[in-house]
Design a protein around this motif. Sequence first.
Motif, short mmCIF file in Angstrom:
data_model
loop_
_atom_site.label_atom_id
_atom_site.label_comp_id
_atom_site.label_asym_id
_atom_site.label_seq_id
_atom_site.Cartn_x
_atom_site.Cartn_y
_atom_site.Cartn_z
N MET A 114 0.84 -1.18 0.00
CA MET A 114 0.00 0.00 0.00
C MET A 114 0.89 1.25 0.00
N ARG A 115 0.45 2.27 -0.70
CA ARG A 115 1.21 3.52 -0.83
C ARG A 115 1.26 4.28 0.50
N LYS A 116 2.41 4.89 0.75
CA LYS A 116 2.60 5.68 1.96
C LYS A 116 2.73 7.15 1.60
N VAL A 117 2.31 8.02 2.54
CA VAL A 117 2.33 9.46 2.32
C VAL A 117 3.77 9.96 2.14
N GLN A 118 3.92 10.84 1.17
CA GLN A 118 5.19 11.51 0.91
C GLN A 118 4.96 13.01 0.84
N ILE A 119 6.04 13.78 0.99
CA ILE A 119 5.96 15.24 0.83
C ILE A 119 5.37 15.53 -0.54
N GLY A 120 4.44 16.48 -0.60
CA GLY A 120 3.81 16.87 -1.86
C GLY A 120 2.50 16.17 -2.13
N ASP A 121 2.22 15.05 -1.42
CA ASP A 121 0.93 14.38 -1.59
C ASP A 121 -0.20 15.26 -1.05
N VAL A 122 -1.35 15.16 -1.67
CA VAL A 122 -2.55 15.80 -1.14
C VAL A 122 -3.31 14.72 -0.38
N VAL A 123 -3.64 15.02 0.87
CA VAL A 123 -4.28 14.04 1.74
C VAL A 123 -5.58 14.58 2.31
N SER A 124 -6.41 13.65 2.73
CA SER A 124 -7.64 13.97 3.45
C SER A 124 -7.54 13.26 4.79
N ILE A 125 -7.65 14.03 5.88
CA ILE A 125 -7.54 13.45 7.21
C ILE A 125 -8.68 13.91 8.10
N HIS A 126 -8.91 13.14 9.12
CA HIS A 126 -9.68 13.61 10.27
C HIS A 126 -8.68 13.73 11.40
N ILE B 234 -5.14 9.22 0.37
CA ILE B 234 -4.12 9.97 -0.35
C ILE B 234 -4.73 10.25 -1.71
N LEU B 235 -4.92 11.51 -2.03
CA LEU B 235 -5.56 11.88 -3.29
C LEU B 235 -4.53 11.89 -4.40
N ASN B 236 -4.79 11.18 -5.46
CA ASN B 236 -3.89 11.15 -6.61
C ASN B 236 -4.03 12.42 -7.42
N ILE C 80 0.98 23.39 9.74
CA ILE C 80 2.11 23.37 10.67
C ILE C 80 3.04 22.22 10.31
N PRO C 81 4.36 22.45 10.38
CA PRO C 81 5.32 21.43 9.96
C PRO C 81 5.17 20.10 10.69
N GLY C 82 4.87 20.14 11.98
CA GLY C 82 4.76 18.90 12.75
C GLY C 82 3.64 18.00 12.27
N LEU C 83 2.55 18.57 11.75
CA LEU C 83 1.45 17.76 11.24
C LEU C 83 1.86 17.09 9.94
N SER C 84 2.51 17.85 9.04
CA SER C 84 2.99 17.25 7.80
C SER C 84 3.98 16.13 8.10
N GLU C 85 4.93 16.38 8.99
CA GLU C 85 5.94 15.38 9.33
C GLU C 85 5.30 14.11 9.90
N ALA C 86 4.25 14.28 10.70
CA ALA C 86 3.57 13.13 11.32
C ALA C 86 2.91 12.24 10.27
N LEU C 87 2.46 12.84 9.17
CA LEU C 87 1.76 12.07 8.13
C LEU C 87 2.69 11.29 7.21
N ILE C 88 3.93 11.73 7.09
CA ILE C 88 4.86 11.07 6.17
C ILE C 88 5.04 9.61 6.60
N GLY C 89 4.83 8.72 5.65
CA GLY C 89 4.96 7.29 5.90
C GLY C 89 3.68 6.61 6.34
N MET C 90 2.60 7.38 6.59
CA MET C 90 1.33 6.76 6.98
C MET C 90 0.64 6.17 5.75
N GLU C 91 -0.20 5.15 6.00
CA GLU C 91 -0.99 4.52 4.96
C GLU C 91 -2.46 4.86 5.17
#
Length: 153
Positions: A1-13, A144-146, A43-54
């Motif tokens: 399964m694809r993991k979040v990377q910098i530049g990805d557009v994501v939808s989160i709760h 993760i929105l393509n 905020i940078p910490g939120l982006s950093e937390a998402l990197i690598g999530m599925e």
Amino acid sequence: MRKVQIGDVVSIHCIGRLKNGEVFENTYEGEPFVFQVGSPEVIPGLSEALIGMEEGEEKEVFIPSEKAFGQRDENLVKAIPKEALNLDVEPEPGLMLNLIVDSPQGQMNLPAVIVGVSDKEIVLDLNPPLAGEDLVFQIKLLIILNAEENFIL
């Protein structure tokens, strides 16, 4: 399964809390938060937390103030003449304002809180309301929105 990377557009709760447990954000009660990971609007910490999530993954993260809204800066507490502001209400401490300021990049919205009022001056705090606060986020990565998918930022 694809993991979040910098530049990805994501939808989160997410649920955002202060260290004392006070909730300041809860997207579960409305629309999910859609944004580009690494964007300066987040905020940078939120982006950093998402990197690598599925997709579907949930986690809780601690974000220190330096990776959130930064430290409070007392230089951002300014006294201005009362007549410089055209307010529809009587100024009083605690009142939140959304100042519109002209800049070389065009008009900018600048949130401010009135922290003091005298006969001639109003004291404004231009720090972000959560500056200096360490934060705790409960995050659920919905999707993760393509690039070829339609989305609105």
